[in-house]
Write a protein that holds these residues in place. Structure first.
Motif, PDB file in Angstrom:
ATOM      1  N   UNK A   1      37.635  47.882 -47.009  1.00  0.00           N
ATOM      2  CA  UNK A   1      36.121  47.608 -46.406  1.00  0.00           C
ATOM      3  C   UNK A   1      35.615  46.266 -46.414  1.00  0.00           C
ATOM      4  N   UNK A   2      36.165  45.605 -47.544  1.00  0.00           N
ATOM      5  CA  UNK A   2      35.961  44.320 -47.669  1.00  0.00           C
ATOM      6  C   UNK A   2      36.435  43.317 -46.327  1.00  0.00           C
ATOM      7  N   UNK A   3      37.623  43.869 -46.006  1.00  0.00           N
ATOM      8  CA  UNK A   3      38.471  43.126 -45.009  1.00  0.00           C
ATOM      9  C   UNK A   3      37.897  43.523 -43.594  1.00  0.00           C
ATOM     10  N   UNK A   4      37.099  44.656 -43.444  1.00  0.00           N
ATOM     11  CA  UNK A   4      36.694  44.968 -42.118  1.00  0.00           C
ATOM     12  C   UNK A   4      35.333  44.288 -42.092  1.00  0.00           C
ATOM     13  N   UNK A   5      34.492  44.018 -43.262  1.00  0.00           N
ATOM     14  CA  UNK A   5      33.441  43.163 -43.245  1.00  0.00           C
ATOM     15  C   UNK A   5      33.648  41.847 -42.930  1.00  0.00           C
ATOM     16  N   UNK A   6      34.799  41.212 -43.429  1.00  0.00           N
ATOM     17  CA  UNK A   6      35.261  39.771 -43.129  1.00  0.00           C
ATOM     18  C   UNK A   6      35.508  39.777 -41.647  1.00  0.00           C
ATOM     19  N   UNK A   7      36.102  40.996 -40.949  1.00  0.00           N
ATOM     20  CA  UNK A   7      36.507  40.611 -39.536  1.00  0.00           C
ATOM     21  C   UNK A   7      35.179  40.785 -38.761  1.00  0.00           C
ATOM     22  N   UNK A   8      34.120  41.619 -39.225  1.00  0.00           N
ATOM     23  CA  UNK A   8      32.960  41.688 -38.588  1.00  0.00           C
ATOM     24  C   UNK A   8      32.340  40.117 -38.390  1.00  0.00           C
ATOM     25  N   UNK A   9      32.457  39.520 -39.618  1.00  0.00           N
ATOM     26  CA  UNK A   9      31.789  38.380 -40.115  1.00  0.00           C
ATOM     27  C   UNK A   9      32.345  36.981 -38.889  1.00  0.00           C
TER      28      UNK A   9
ATOM     29  N   UNK B   1      36.400  35.590 -48.842  1.00  0.00           N
ATOM     30  CA  UNK B   1      35.834  36.916 -48.526  1.00  0.00           C
ATOM     31  C   UNK B   1      34.226  36.759 -48.523  1.00  0.00           C
ATOM     32  N   UNK B   2      33.742  36.225 -49.345  1.00  0.00           N
ATOM     33  CA  UNK B   2      32.280  36.051 -49.654  1.00  0.00           C
ATOM     34  C   UNK B   2      31.624  35.370 -48.516  1.00  0.00           C
ATOM     35  N   UNK B   3      32.364  34.286 -48.002  1.00  0.00           N
ATOM     36  CA  UNK B   3      31.726  33.401 -47.045  1.00  0.00           C
ATOM     37  C   UNK B   3      31.758  34.052 -45.739  1.00  0.00           C
ATOM     38  N   UNK B   4      32.790  35.056 -45.461  1.00  0.00           N
ATOM     39  CA  UNK B   4      32.695  35.870 -44.212  1.00  0.00           C
ATOM     40  C   UNK B   4      31.834  36.868 -44.330  1.00  0.00           C
ATOM     41  N   UNK B   5      31.711  37.449 -45.393  1.00  0.00           N
ATOM     42  CA  UNK B   5      30.843  38.745 -45.636  1.00  0.00           C
ATOM     43  C   UNK B   5      29.432  38.362 -45.315  1.00  0.00           C
TER      44      UNK B   5
END
Length: 718
Positions: free
Chosen positions: A550-558, A377-381
């Motif tokens: 919200x984390x999942x959304x941030x990853x999708x944006x990433x 998750x951190x990599x994609x955020x």
């Protein structure tokens, strides 16, 4: 739910007949509504949009971006008289067009420094529409035919470049095509999930029923308020996805109850008590995400929220009425007419198979699993937090042909790309020197290469001034220039002058959407948290669900930032170079849809874990059995949705590609990383605190309280 189940059992035949009749009406409504869509775009109350509308009322033009006719020749192009006739011929294909060029103004702003290239802006009349009414092909043909010998001409501009980027098809795939392709992918996945014809046929039947009956409600809604054309695509894709998701959940539970030796009636009642309740909660979370669009001050987006709300509503109703009626009729025959070998279709027994082994691994090693999930998750955020919602620059539009060649001809001549989306200043009730004052102020502004007041652009005391920015009108530099003009330059002229044009209106859209976005976010989070707190009978579980979503959304944006904004793979796969931006409406719509759809999976997993915990009072056992029973369900449902959205990304247009990939990647990432790694590992680590709901809160929510059990009260840390 027990009462509803018994009603369905008694009236199964009547329910099926009623739904068939409603679905036939839905087929008629889907056709009837096709002529009632809202195809215009508006941002009421914002200065650039209002200026463009006043210009449209006075001059007949102002909303559409100009078509740009480009001419190149050896020698001074301004000496070739036939070019003026070519401009007139092209403009006549969109009667009422407003034109600016060297030949109508005498200004060198329309000529390259070497005087071998010139351009003309042809502003088509009327409002912008989603399907577009500008006759680009006809204007290009007329331009080519009238171009004098020795001159090469091109027709480019924003609309022409968008057409080139979409392969000449600005409308994209039809709703029916998308639904058929998505349905075909769903059938293949369902074959591997159930392996029987009834198991495949029922979810598809529920999806068709839900989609067509949603069209009936939207058709009726169009008589009350305007509904955006975009809603039809959302009904087809989201309706297909959520209806199949809910069907999977219900059928999984029904087959499980039959496998446990229950008779058909008992199996159906248990399915409705547990899976039916989960369907209602899941549908509510999807509806909340879409309903949040109503907060935004843009009629089109509000209509998407209202229309989109009907999609999960109808899917839920059909899933808790028609679906159980069909299951009651079939009973154990749901497992007959096998078309896939049993060895390919995973066993029903939750204590065997891949998902049970994985669940055991997670419960034994929750900390390493959680660390791996957090690391991914951190990599994609990191890229997700750098998302830049804005309009793509015209230089980044993919494709080939005359429009692209025209863009390149302007670039070779050293003419600013800003001439394709110029600023247009509306002067109202101005004196004889008003246009001169505005032109002088514009030309002295950093970021403006030239400003012209064509004599033909006057109507009594009103006039228009065209200004060309030094950079692409969608660049960050141009955004600063727009702000400078709106707040400093034009007010200082002492003239009633308002900045209009396509680019300032695009900027207004971004401000309208993202200025209100914190309210949208707060609305969704608060309602979802309360709903899940009641559904899970917990404080910690809904809090975790909201944060992980919200984390999942941030990853999708990433993912879309990495692919499209930074350009890693976009050109190789989709023929799209790095844009430096994500088109402004994409993050908003991904949020509205992905938040609710991914929360579906949270509801599926956690409600089953809660059920197991209520029976065993053992967190480790609840995680193990809950994940084992829902792992296949969640991944199968995610694959169906991922395929539907991936089909969308194959359509024309950069915006559709970004939207489709964002949703497809977000769905599968959520199912694999969030629901398979982080959810079970964190629930295991939180132990007994997962299940705590104090008496005062339980009383407000009207659910039984869940006291905090003493540590060690049950094996596995309770």
């Amino acid at each position: 739910m027990t009462g509803l189940a018994r009603f369905v059992l008694r009236r199964r035949g009547a329910i099926v007949i009623a739904w068939i009749a409603l679905t036939v009406l839905g087929a008629y409504a889907a056709n009837a509504v096709s002529s009632r869509w809202l195809e215009q775009f508006s941002i009421p109350g914002y200065s650039a949009y209002e200026a463009n509308q006043r210009a449209l009322k006075t001059f007949g033009t102002g909303e559409n971006a100009p078509l740009v006719a480009v001419f190149t020749a050896h020698g001074d192009v301004t000496k070739i008289a036939g070019i003026k006739r070519a401009i007139t011929a092209a403009a006549s294909q969109n009667p009422g067009s407003r034109v600016s060029s060297y030949f109508s103004t005498g200004s060198d702003a329309y000529v390259s420094n070497d005087r071998q290239t010139t351009f003309a802006n042809l502003y088509p009349p009327g409002n912008q529409g989603f399907n577009g009414t500008v006759k680009i092909g006809e204007a290009r043909s007329a331009l080519k035919q009238a171009t004098p010998p020795g001159v090469t001409s091109y027709l480019t501009g924003r609309d022409a470049l968008q057409e080139a980027a979409s392969g000449g098809d600005t409308n994209g795939p039809s709703v029916l095509t998308e639904a058929l392709i998505g349905g075909l992918g769903a059938i293949v996945i369902l074959l591997f999930v159930f392996g029987t014809l009834p198991g495949v046929g029922i979810p598809i039947a529920i999806a068709i029923t839900s989609i067509l009956n949603t069209f009936t409600l939207i058709w009726l809604l169009t008589y009350i308020t305007s509904v955006s054309l975009i809603v039809q695509f959302l009904v087809a894709l989201v309706g297909l996805g959520v209806a199949i998701d809910y069907s999977l959940l219900m059928i999984f539970r029904f087959r499980e109850e039959l496998a446990n030796g229950e008779d058909t009636d008992t199996a159906l009642i248990e399915t409705m008590r547990h899976a039916g309740r989960s369907v209602i909660v899941s549908g509510s979370t999807v509806a909340i995400g879409l309903l949040s669009m109503v907060i935004l001050p843009i009629p089109v987006i509000r209509s998407i929220g209202i229309g989109g709300l009907l999609i999960p509503t109808v899917s839920v109703i059909s899933s808790i009425t028609l679906l159980p009626a069909l299951l009651a009729m079939l009973g154990p025959r749901i497992n007959r007419l096998r078309v896939m070998p049993k060895r390919i279709v995973e066993r029903q027994d939750p204590t065997k198979g891949f998902w049970h082994r994985w669940a055991q691994f997670v419960t034994r090693r929750p900390i390493p699993v959680a660390i791996v999930g957090i690391a991914i998750v951190a990599v994609l955020l990191v890229p997700g937090l750098q998302i830049n919602p804005a309009e793509a620059q015209l230089k980044d539009y993919p494709g080939g042909g005359d429009a692209i060649n025209g863009r390149e001809a302007l670039d070779r001549a050293g003419i600013s790309p800003g001439v394709m989306k110029p600023y247009v200043v509306l002067i109202e009730n101005g004196g004889p020197n008003a246009t001169r004052e505005v032109v002088r102020a514009l030309e002295q502004t950093p970021g403006i290469v030239a400003a012209v007041a064509p004599p033909q652009w006057r109507a009594d005391s009103d006039a228009l001034v065209e200004a060309f920015p030094t950079t692409d009108s969608a660049s960050s530099e141009s955004s600063k220039t727009i702000s400078r003009l709106q707040h400093d330059v034009l007010p200082a002229t002492g003239v009633t002058a308002t900045l209009g044009g396509v680019s300032p209106e695009d900027r207004d859209f971004v401000h309208a959407v993202y200025g209100k976005f914190p309210y949208v976010l707060a609305f969704v989070i608060l309602l979802t948290f309360v709903l899940l707190m009641r559904a899970f009978r917990s404080i910690l579980l809904p809090l975790k669900a909201v944060i992980l979503n919200l984390v999942s959304l941030g990853a999708a944006y990433g993912i879309i930032v990495f692919i499209f904004q930074w350009g890693h793979g976009s050109e190789a796969i989709w023929g799209v170079p790095a844009t430096g931006v994500i088109i402004s409406w994409i993050p908003l719509m991904i949020f509205a849809f992905l938040y609710g759809l991914s929360m579906d999976y949270e509801v599926f997993v956690i409600t089953r874990m809660r059920e197991e915990y209520d029976e065993t009072h053992d967190t480790a056992k609840a995680v193990e059995l809950g994940l084992a029973r829902t792992g296949k369900l969640v991944t199968s449902a995610a694959l169906v949705l991922m395929f539907a959205f991936f089909v969308l990304s194959s359509g024309p247009g950069l915006d559709i590609k970004q939207f489709g990939i964002g949703l497809a990647a977000g769905i599968i990432f959520d199912a694999v990383v969030i629901r398979t790694l982080l959810v079970p590992s964190l629930v295991r680590l939180f132990g007994r605190w997962n299940w705590w709901l104090p008496q005062p809160i339980a009383r407000v929510l009207r659910v039984p309280p869940a006291p905090l059990r003493p540590a060690g009260a049950a094996a596995g840390g309770g």
